[in-house]
Design a protein around this motif. Structure first.
Motif, short mmCIF file in Angstrom:
data_model
loop_
_atom_site.label_atom_id
_atom_site.label_comp_id
_atom_site.label_asym_id
_atom_site.label_seq_id
_atom_site.Cartn_x
_atom_site.Cartn_y
_atom_site.Cartn_z
N ARG A 81 0.83 -1.02 -0.10
CA ARG A 81 0.15 0.04 -0.01
C ARG A 81 0.88 1.30 0.05
NH1 ARG A 81 -4.79 -2.28 0.09
NH2 ARG A 81 -5.20 -3.83 1.50
N ALA A 82 0.44 2.14 -0.82
CA ALA A 82 1.19 3.56 -1.03
C ALA A 82 0.17 4.52 -1.02
CB ALA A 82 2.13 3.56 -2.41
N ALA A 83 0.35 5.90 -0.36
CA ALA A 83 -0.34 6.75 -0.58
C ALA A 83 0.30 8.02 -0.44
CB ALA A 83 -1.46 6.85 0.76
N ALA A 84 0.02 9.22 -1.17
CA ALA A 84 0.51 10.33 -1.08
C ALA A 84 -0.48 11.37 -1.40
CB ALA A 84 1.53 10.62 -2.07
N GLY A 85 -0.87 12.18 -0.39
CA GLY A 85 -1.78 13.22 -0.29
C GLY A 85 -3.02 12.42 -0.66
N ALA A 86 -4.10 12.72 -1.55
CA ALA A 86 -5.12 12.13 -1.85
C ALA A 86 -4.87 10.86 -2.83
CB ALA A 86 -6.21 13.26 -2.60
N SER A 87 -3.70 10.46 -3.35
CA SER A 87 -3.59 9.61 -4.27
C SER A 87 -2.91 8.45 -3.43
CB SER A 87 -2.51 9.93 -5.26
OG SER A 87 -2.98 11.08 -5.95
N HIS A 88 -3.67 7.00 -3.88
CA HIS A 88 -3.06 5.94 -3.24
C HIS A 88 -3.01 4.80 -4.48
CE1 HIS A 88 -7.27 5.24 -3.64
NE2 HIS A 88 -7.11 4.20 -3.70
N LEU A 89 -2.28 4.02 -4.04
CA LEU A 89 -2.06 2.58 -4.85
C LEU A 89 -1.94 1.38 -4.10
CD1 LEU A 89 -1.61 1.48 -7.90
CD2 LEU A 89 0.60 2.05 -7.45
N SER A 90 -2.72 0.43 -4.33
CA SER A 90 -2.36 -0.88 -3.56
C SER A 90 -2.28 -2.27 -4.13
CB SER A 90 -3.60 -0.94 -2.66
OG SER A 90 -4.83 -1.27 -3.29
N MET A 91 -1.66 -3.28 -3.76
CA MET A 91 -1.66 -4.24 -4.57
C MET A 91 -1.47 -5.76 -3.66
SD MET A 91 0.85 -6.08 -7.56
CE MET A 91 2.36 -5.92 -6.49
N THR A 92 -2.54 -6.60 -3.77
CA THR A 92 -2.63 -7.60 -2.89
C THR A 92 -2.66 -8.79 -3.83
OG1 THR A 92 -5.14 -7.58 -2.90
CG2 THR A 92 -3.73 -6.54 -1.08
N GLY A 93 -2.34 -10.12 -2.98
CA GLY A 93 -2.39 -11.44 -3.84
C GLY A 93 -1.48 -12.31 -3.47
N ARG A 94 -1.37 -13.35 -4.28
CA ARG A 94 -0.30 -14.41 -4.07
C ARG A 94 0.28 -14.60 -5.46
NH1 ARG A 94 0.32 -18.27 -0.33
NH2 ARG A 94 -1.35 -17.66 0.91
N ALA A 95 1.47 -15.09 -5.19
CA ALA A 95 2.43 -15.42 -6.51
C ALA A 95 3.27 -16.43 -6.21
CB ALA A 95 3.09 -14.30 -6.92
N GLY A 96 3.19 -17.52 -7.05
CA GLY A 96 4.17 -18.67 -6.75
C GLY A 96 5.58 -18.34 -6.95
N LEU A 97 6.60 -18.84 -6.53
CA LEU A 97 8.07 -18.69 -6.65
C LEU A 97 8.77 -19.13 -7.54
CD1 LEU A 97 8.89 -18.67 -2.74
CD2 LEU A 97 8.37 -16.70 -4.11
N ALA A 98 7.97 -20.16 -8.51
CA ALA A 98 8.59 -20.57 -9.86
C ALA A 98 8.03 -20.00 -10.89
CB ALA A 98 8.41 -22.28 -9.79
N THR A 99 8.49 -19.74 -11.90
CA THR A 99 8.00 -19.10 -13.27
C THR A 99 6.75 -19.89 -13.84
OG1 THR A 99 9.40 -20.40 -14.73
CG2 THR A 99 10.09 -18.36 -13.91
N THR A 100 6.58 -21.33 -13.35
CA THR A 100 5.16 -22.10 -14.00
C THR A 100 4.33 -22.01 -12.74
OG1 THR A 100 6.25 -23.86 -13.13
CG2 THR A 100 6.78 -23.38 -15.23
N ALA A 101 4.55 -21.38 -11.61
CA ALA A 101 3.76 -21.38 -10.42
C ALA A 101 2.34 -20.37 -10.75
CB ALA A 101 4.44 -21.06 -9.22
N PRO A 102 1.29 -20.61 -10.11
CA PRO A 102 0.13 -19.68 -10.36
C PRO A 102 0.31 -18.24 -9.70
CG PRO A 102 -0.60 -21.36 -8.87
CD PRO A 102 0.74 -21.56 -9.25
N VAL A 103 -0.28 -17.18 -10.32
CA VAL A 103 -0.42 -16.07 -9.90
C VAL A 103 -1.80 -15.36 -9.65
CG1 VAL A 103 0.38 -13.67 -10.49
CG2 VAL A 103 2.00 -15.32 -11.03
N ASP A 104 -1.92 -14.72 -8.76
CA ASP A 104 -3.39 -14.15 -8.43
C ASP A 104 -3.13 -12.77 -7.78
OD1 ASP A 104 -6.03 -13.70 -8.21
OD2 ASP A 104 -6.22 -15.08 -6.56
N LEU A 105 -2.79 -11.65 -8.72
CA LEU A 105 -2.55 -10.37 -8.04
C LEU A 105 -3.73 -9.49 -8.59
CD1 LEU A 105 1.22 -10.42 -8.99
CD2 LEU A 105 0.17 -10.88 -6.76
N HIS A 106 -3.87 -8.60 -7.56
CA HIS A 106 -4.73 -7.49 -7.73
C HIS A 106 -4.42 -5.91 -7.35
CE1 HIS A 106 -8.03 -10.71 -8.44
NE2 HIS A 106 -7.33 -11.11 -7.51
N ALA A 107 -4.66 -5.03 -8.13
CA ALA A 107 -4.18 -3.69 -8.02
C ALA A 107 -5.07 -2.76 -8.14
CB ALA A 107 -2.97 -3.64 -8.64
N GLU A 108 -5.19 -1.65 -7.26
CA GLU A 108 -6.18 -0.53 -7.53
C GLU A 108 -5.42 0.58 -7.05
OE1 GLU A 108 -7.28 0.74 -3.72
OE2 GLU A 108 -8.27 1.40 -5.62
N GLY A 109 -5.74 1.95 -7.67
CA GLY A 109 -5.26 3.03 -7.45
C GLY A 109 -5.97 4.19 -7.73
#
Length: 176
Positions: A81-109
């Motif tokens: 999570r990052a914020a500066a003044g009225a602006s913000h950005l966040s990213m949550t989720g899970r990522a595998g540590l191998a290049t073939t592992a599943p990723v499930d990431l969500h971001a909003e800002g």
């Protein structure tokens, strides 16, 4: 294994690049276990009052940052999570540590363009908001998902373009 670090961002940045002028404080803590092939543990970081230590940077709102990573052997759960003044950005989720592992990431800002006025020319002012969303699944080698940016009320408030009506923009990208 456990480690902690706290310090002035300027001193830490100088380790990376002596010409990088930053101010603020950064703290981090890590508690790690497992093996290099299957790490476990937690990593936490927090930044306060982060900004470029230049005339333009000092005129921008200071940023706050929190980051958490929970390592679970073959994957990592993240919360940024990052914020500066009225602006913000966040990213949550899970990522595998191998290049073939599943990723499930969500971001909003949400970005307030008026806060970027110090980056414009002398006396220039802008208005508008940009909303960002992303949902990424699949694997690092074959990502899937959507990226979206919506801008509303975008306009310059000074200069020759001041009389133009506000503009909007919608950008949608699908990863397949």
């Amino acid at each position: 294994k456990r480690g902690q670090a706290r310090g002035n961002v300027a001193r830490l940045a100088a380790l990376v690049s002596p010409s990088l002028n930053l101010s603020g404080t950064l703290s981090a803590e890590a508690r790690l276990g497992g093996t290099p092939a299957a790490p476990t543990g937690t990593i936490r970081a927090r930044g306060r009052g982060l900004r470029l230590d230049t005339a333009q940077g000092r005129a921008l709102p200071a940023a706050e940052l929190t980051a958490a990573a929970d390592l679970a052997g073959d994957s990592v759960r993240i919360n940024l999570r990052a914020a500066a003044g009225a602006s913000h950005l966040s990213m949550t989720g899970r990522a595998g540590l191998a290049t073939t592992a599943p990723v499930d990431l969500h971001a909003e800002g949400n970005l307030d363009l008026a806060e970027a006025d110090p980056l414009l020319g002398a006396g220039e002012r802008a208005a508008g908001r940009v909303t960002l969303t992303a949902a990424i699944t699949g694997t690092p080698g074959q990502p899937q998902g959507t990226l979206r940016a919506d801008a509303a009320g975008v306009r310059l408030l000074t200069g020759p373009a001041a009389g133009l009506p506000p503009a909007g923009l919608a950008l949608h990208v699908a990863l397949m």
